[in-house]
Scaffold this motif. Structure first.
Motif, PDB file in Angstrom:
ATOM      1  N   SER A 120      16.461 -11.212  54.123  1.00 46.31           N
ATOM      2  CA  SER A 120      16.745 -12.407  54.919  1.00 46.31           C
ATOM      3  C   SER A 120      18.140 -12.927  54.625  1.00 46.31           C
ATOM      4  CB  SER A 120      15.726 -13.518  54.613  1.00 46.31           C
ATOM      5  OG  SER A 120      14.444 -13.212  55.122  1.00 46.31           O
ATOM      6  N   VAL A 121      18.751 -13.522  55.637  1.00 46.95           N
ATOM      7  CA  VAL A 121      20.074 -14.132  55.492  1.00 46.95           C
ATOM      8  C   VAL A 121      20.199 -15.256  56.512  1.00 46.95           C
ATOM      9  CG1 VAL A 121      21.112 -12.443  57.082  1.00 46.95           C
ATOM     10  CG2 VAL A 121      22.574 -13.689  55.457  1.00 46.95           C
ATOM     11  N   ASP A 122      20.847 -16.341  56.112  1.00 51.16           N
ATOM     12  CA  ASP A 122      21.174 -17.411  57.046  1.00 51.16           C
ATOM     13  C   ASP A 122      22.534 -17.098  57.658  1.00 51.16           C
ATOM     14  OD1 ASP A 122      18.853 -18.518  56.130  1.00 51.16           O
ATOM     15  OD2 ASP A 122      19.792 -20.165  55.040  1.00 51.16           O
ATOM     16  N   VAL A 123      22.671 -17.335  58.949  1.00 53.77           N
ATOM     17  CA  VAL A 123      23.859 -16.899  59.688  1.00 53.77           C
ATOM     18  C   VAL A 123      24.404 -18.035  60.538  1.00 53.77           C
ATOM     19  CG1 VAL A 123      24.748 -15.236  61.354  1.00 53.77           C
ATOM     20  CG2 VAL A 123      22.948 -14.545  59.793  1.00 53.77           C
ATOM     21  N   ASP A 124      25.728 -18.160  60.547  1.00 49.74           N
ATOM     22  CA  ASP A 124      26.416 -19.065  61.465  1.00 49.74           C
ATOM     23  C   ASP A 124      27.395 -18.235  62.282  1.00 49.74           C
ATOM     24  OD1 ASP A 124      27.920 -20.947  62.813  1.00 49.74           O
ATOM     25  OD2 ASP A 124      28.179 -22.278  61.103  1.00 49.74           O
ATOM     26  N   LEU A 125      27.048 -18.019  63.549  1.00 48.29           N
ATOM     27  CA  LEU A 125      27.858 -17.214  64.467  1.00 48.29           C
ATOM     28  C   LEU A 125      28.551 -18.075  65.516  1.00 48.29           C
ATOM     29  CD1 LEU A 125      25.182 -14.462  65.212  1.00 48.29           C
ATOM     30  CD2 LEU A 125      27.085 -14.235  63.627  1.00 48.29           C
ATOM     31  N   SER A 126      28.517 -19.378  65.349  1.00 47.89           N
ATOM     32  CA  SER A 126      28.964 -20.285  66.408  1.00 47.89           C
ATOM     33  C   SER A 126      30.439 -20.108  66.758  1.00 47.89           C
ATOM     34  CB  SER A 126      28.700 -21.735  66.005  1.00 47.89           C
ATOM     35  OG  SER A 126      29.372 -22.071  64.790  1.00 47.89           O
ATOM     36  N   ALA A 127      31.239 -19.611  65.819  1.00 51.47           N
ATOM     37  CA  ALA A 127      32.679 -19.448  66.068  1.00 51.47           C
ATOM     38  C   ALA A 127      33.049 -18.017  66.429  1.00 51.47           C
ATOM     39  CB  ALA A 127      33.476 -19.893  64.837  1.00 51.47           C
ATOM     40  N   LEU A 128      32.055 -17.172  66.730  1.00 52.50           N
ATOM     41  CA  LEU A 128      32.324 -15.775  67.105  1.00 52.50           C
ATOM     42  C   LEU A 128      32.178 -15.605  68.615  1.00 52.50           C
ATOM     43  CD1 LEU A 128      30.605 -13.472  64.442  1.00 52.50           C
ATOM     44  CD2 LEU A 128      33.016 -14.058  64.658  1.00 52.50           C
ATOM     45  N   PRO A 129      33.281 -15.394  69.335  1.00 53.42           N
ATOM     46  CA  PRO A 129      33.221 -15.246  70.791  1.00 53.42           C
ATOM     47  C   PRO A 129      32.946 -13.800  71.198  1.00 53.42           C
ATOM     48  CG  PRO A 129      35.487 -15.159  70.090  1.00 53.42           C
ATOM     49  CD  PRO A 129      34.670 -15.362  68.833  1.00 53.42           C
ATOM     50  N   CYS A 130      32.925 -13.552  72.495  1.00 56.87           N
ATOM     51  CA  CYS A 130      32.845 -12.186  73.017  1.00 56.87           C
ATOM     52  C   CYS A 130      33.913 -11.325  72.355  1.00 56.87           C
ATOM     53  CB  CYS A 130      33.065 -12.190  74.525  1.00 56.87           C
ATOM     54  SG  CYS A 130      31.769 -13.002  75.484  1.00 56.87           S
ATOM     55  N   GLY A 131      33.546 -10.100  72.013  1.00 56.07           N
ATOM     56  CA  GLY A 131      34.504  -9.166  71.432  1.00 56.07           C
ATOM     57  C   GLY A 131      34.548  -9.163  69.924  1.00 56.07           C
ATOM     58  N   GLU A 132      33.952 -10.177  69.279  1.00 60.24           N
ATOM     59  CA  GLU A 132      33.900 -10.203  67.822  1.00 60.24           C
ATOM     60  C   GLU A 132      32.573  -9.636  67.334  1.00 60.24           C
ATOM     61  OE1 GLU A 132      35.983 -11.046  65.220  1.00 60.24           O
ATOM     62  OE2 GLU A 132      37.549 -11.073  66.741  1.00 60.24           O
ATOM     63  N   ASN A 133      32.575  -9.143  66.093  1.00 62.19           N
ATOM     64  CA  ASN A 133      31.366  -8.598  65.498  1.00 62.19           C
ATOM     65  C   ASN A 133      31.260  -9.087  64.059  1.00 62.19           C
ATOM     66  OD1 ASN A 133      29.255  -7.036  64.420  1.00 62.19           O
ATOM     67  ND2 ASN A 133      29.838  -5.206  65.564  1.00 62.19           N
ATOM     68  N   GLY A 134      30.295  -9.953  63.809  1.00 61.61           N
ATOM     69  CA  GLY A 134      29.946 -10.319  62.442  1.00 61.61           C
ATOM     70  C   GLY A 134      28.857  -9.376  61.990  1.00 61.61           C
ATOM     71  N   ALA A 135      29.185  -8.445  61.101  1.00 63.14           N
ATOM     72  CA  ALA A 135      28.276  -7.347  60.759  1.00 63.14           C
ATOM     73  C   ALA A 135      27.690  -7.538  59.363  1.00 63.14           C
ATOM     74  CB  ALA A 135      29.004  -6.016  60.838  1.00 63.14           C
ATOM     75  N   PHE A 136      26.389  -7.375  59.274  1.00 60.60           N
ATOM     76  CA  PHE A 136      25.627  -7.489  58.024  1.00 60.60           C
ATOM     77  C   PHE A 136      24.769  -6.239  57.970  1.00 60.60           C
ATOM     78  CE2 PHE A 136      22.028  -9.043  55.486  1.00 60.60           C
ATOM     79  CZ  PHE A 136      22.633  -9.843  54.531  1.00 60.60           C
ATOM     80  N   TRP A 293      30.058  -2.235  74.027  1.00 66.21           N
ATOM     81  CA  TRP A 293      28.792  -1.606  73.672  1.00 66.21           C
ATOM     82  C   TRP A 293      27.808  -2.613  73.073  1.00 66.21           C
ATOM     83  CZ3 TRP A 293      27.548  -2.201  68.601  1.00 66.21           C
ATOM     84  CH2 TRP A 293      28.601  -2.488  67.723  1.00 66.21           C
ATOM     85  N   LEU A 294      28.320  -3.755  72.605  1.00 66.88           N
ATOM     86  CA  LEU A 294      27.479  -4.792  72.014  1.00 66.88           C
ATOM     87  C   LEU A 294      27.184  -5.926  72.980  1.00 66.88           C
ATOM     88  CD1 LEU A 294      26.131  -6.163  69.500  1.00 66.88           C
ATOM     89  CD2 LEU A 294      28.386  -7.150  68.993  1.00 66.88           C
ATOM     90  N   ASP A 295      28.208  -6.383  73.753  1.00 67.61           N
ATOM     91  CA  ASP A 295      28.047  -7.667  74.436  1.00 67.61           C
ATOM     92  C   ASP A 295      28.423  -7.702  75.919  1.00 67.61           C
ATOM     93  OD1 ASP A 295      30.874  -7.721  74.465  1.00 67.61           O
ATOM     94  OD2 ASP A 295      31.003  -9.047  72.740  1.00 67.61           O
ATOM     95  N   ALA A 296      28.705  -6.571  76.552  1.00 62.63           N
ATOM     96  CA  ALA A 296      29.116  -6.586  77.961  1.00 62.63           C
ATOM     97  C   ALA A 296      28.276  -5.612  78.782  1.00 62.63           C
ATOM     98  CB  ALA A 296      30.598  -6.237  78.085  1.00 62.63           C
ATOM     99  N   GLY A 297      28.376  -5.738  80.098  1.00 63.80           N
ATOM    100  CA  GLY A 297      27.619  -4.857  80.986  1.00 63.80           C
ATOM    101  C   GLY A 297      26.127  -5.060  80.803  1.00 63.80           C
ATOM    102  N   SER A 298      25.385  -3.980  80.572  1.00 63.75           N
ATOM    103  CA  SER A 298      23.943  -4.081  80.363  1.00 63.75           C
ATOM    104  C   SER A 298      23.588  -4.566  78.966  1.00 63.75           C
ATOM    105  CB  SER A 298      23.276  -2.721  80.611  1.00 63.75           C
ATOM    106  OG  SER A 298      23.779  -1.753  79.695  1.00 63.75           O
ATOM    107  N   ASN A 299      24.593  -4.713  78.094  1.00 58.88           N
ATOM    108  CA  ASN A 299      24.337  -5.092  76.703  1.00 58.88           C
ATOM    109  C   ASN A 299      24.544  -6.569  76.417  1.00 58.88           C
ATOM    110  OD1 ASN A 299      23.872  -2.345  75.891  1.00 58.88           O
ATOM    111  ND2 ASN A 299      26.076  -2.039  76.061  1.00 58.88           N
ATOM    112  N   GLY A 300      25.177  -7.294  77.330  1.00 52.52           N
ATOM    113  CA  GLY A 300      25.427  -8.703  77.094  1.00 52.52           C
ATOM    114  C   GLY A 300      26.162  -9.331  78.257  1.00 52.52           C
TER     115      GLY A 300
END
Length: 336
Positions: A120-136, A293-300
């Motif tokens: 488990s991990v607590d995550v704050d992604l609020s400042a990550l826009p399209c095109g960014e990847n916060g990876a864990f 591949w993560l956030d556009a087209g059919s993925n986001g």
């Protein structure tokens, strides 16, 4: 996961030819917790170490006498790790793209044995826009880094795209505020499932599940729990749930993963998890594919061009991710 960092070739060539000295490196403290259902959660004396090819980790004498974590956009406070994409160094804005690993008190990478366990991990992604990847994510790296200086100098990286060398990779969370994916990448030797068999809620048709104001509201902090259930000593299912505002939110499961004979499949992923995997955390963007591949087209929901690094730098110069309150152990023990 495709490309995990944009570290310069200059930094790579320099670091390949220098003798790394790390005695004076002060690792940022990041306490974590190991949990059992019977004994609760026990704090671990853990820190983070920058990957060896971080450009600003090169000292003035050509050796890593003390990596500049602040210049690389890495800081910790209590149990929280913050990583920035862009930093200003000597008056120049650079793409830091930091990647760090969890380091134990013994100077080796922490190897998490997660078969029939949860993370488990607590995550704050609020400042990550399209095109960014916060990876864990998890990698089957050697605990000692596999070389002189080893883990203490951030050496020994490997993944299923065969960066460094080929090894099993479990992408717990690849995400920004608009999209997310969870992806196992098993390997047999140098044959890896580089594409993986991931679960992306948007791609599965859940278009209002993830995002600002959505079921999982990425404007706010939430807990990500990933469970690796086993049956008969073999991994049977990877499942995901979230906790936000006291509410538990169930998400997808993965019960199969490619060819067992060629890449190991879910069974091979389970063997890697049982042997112990190293936790890596990073932030990065992608000039080639713009994270489509993560956030556009059919993925986001992200539009073409939104994820370009130039757009991110101009529109979101302070983009960052925060990972905190990391804990692992028996299923059902980390969110009590």
């Amino acid at each position: 996961m495709f490309f995990k960092s944009s570290f310069t070739s200059l930094a790579v060539s320099l670091l390949a030819s220098i003798q790394v000295v790390h005695a004076s490196e002060a690792y940022p403290s990041l306490p974590t917790w190991k949990c059992t259902k019977s004994g609760g959660c026990i704090q671990q004396n853990t820190t983070v170490v920058l990957d060896q090819v971080a450009p600003n980790a090169i000292g003035t004498a050509g050796s890593r006498t003390a990596a500049d974590y602040a210049a690389m956009g890495v800081s910790t406070s209590g149990n929280a790790l913050t990583m920035y994409q862009y930093m200003t160094v000597n008056g120049k804005v650079t793409s830091a793209s930091p990647r760090v690993y969890l380091l134990g008190a013994d100077g080796k990478y922490v190897e998490m044995g997660l078969l029939n366990q949860e993370l488990s991990v607590d995550v704050d992604l609020s400042a990550l826009p399209c095109g960014e990847n916060g990876a864990f994510y998890l990698s089957s790296m050697a605990a000692d880094g596999g070389a002189t200086g080893g883990a203490a100098a951030g050496k020994g990286y490997c993944d299923a795209q065969c960066q460094g060398y080929c090894c099993n990779e479990m992408d717990i969370l690849e995400a920004n505020s608009m999209a997310t994916a969870m992806t196992p990448h098993p390997c047999i030797g140098n044959t890896c499932d580089s594409s993986g068999c991931g679960f992306n809620p948007y791609a599965s048709g859940q278009h209002s599940f993830w995002g600002p104001g959505s079921t999982v509201d990425t404007n706010k902090v939430f807990t990500v729990t990933t469970q690796f259930a086993a049956s008969g000593g073999q991994l049977s299912q990877i499942s995901r749930k979230y906790v936000q505002n006291g509410r538990q939110i169930s998400s997808g499961t993965i019960s199969s993963c490619g060819s067992t004979s060629s890449t190991g499949g879910l069974t091979g992923m389970g063997q890697a998890l049982g042997s112990g995997m190293v936790l890596a955390m990073s932030i990065w963007n992608d000039p080639t594919q713009q994270m489509a591949w993560l956030d556009a087209g059919s993925n986001g929901p992200c539009a073409s061009g939104q994820g370009s690094p130039s757009n991110i730098q101009s529109q979101h110069p302070t983009t960052h991710v925060i990972f905190s309150n990391i804990r692992w152990g028996d299923i059902g023990s980390t969110t009590t």
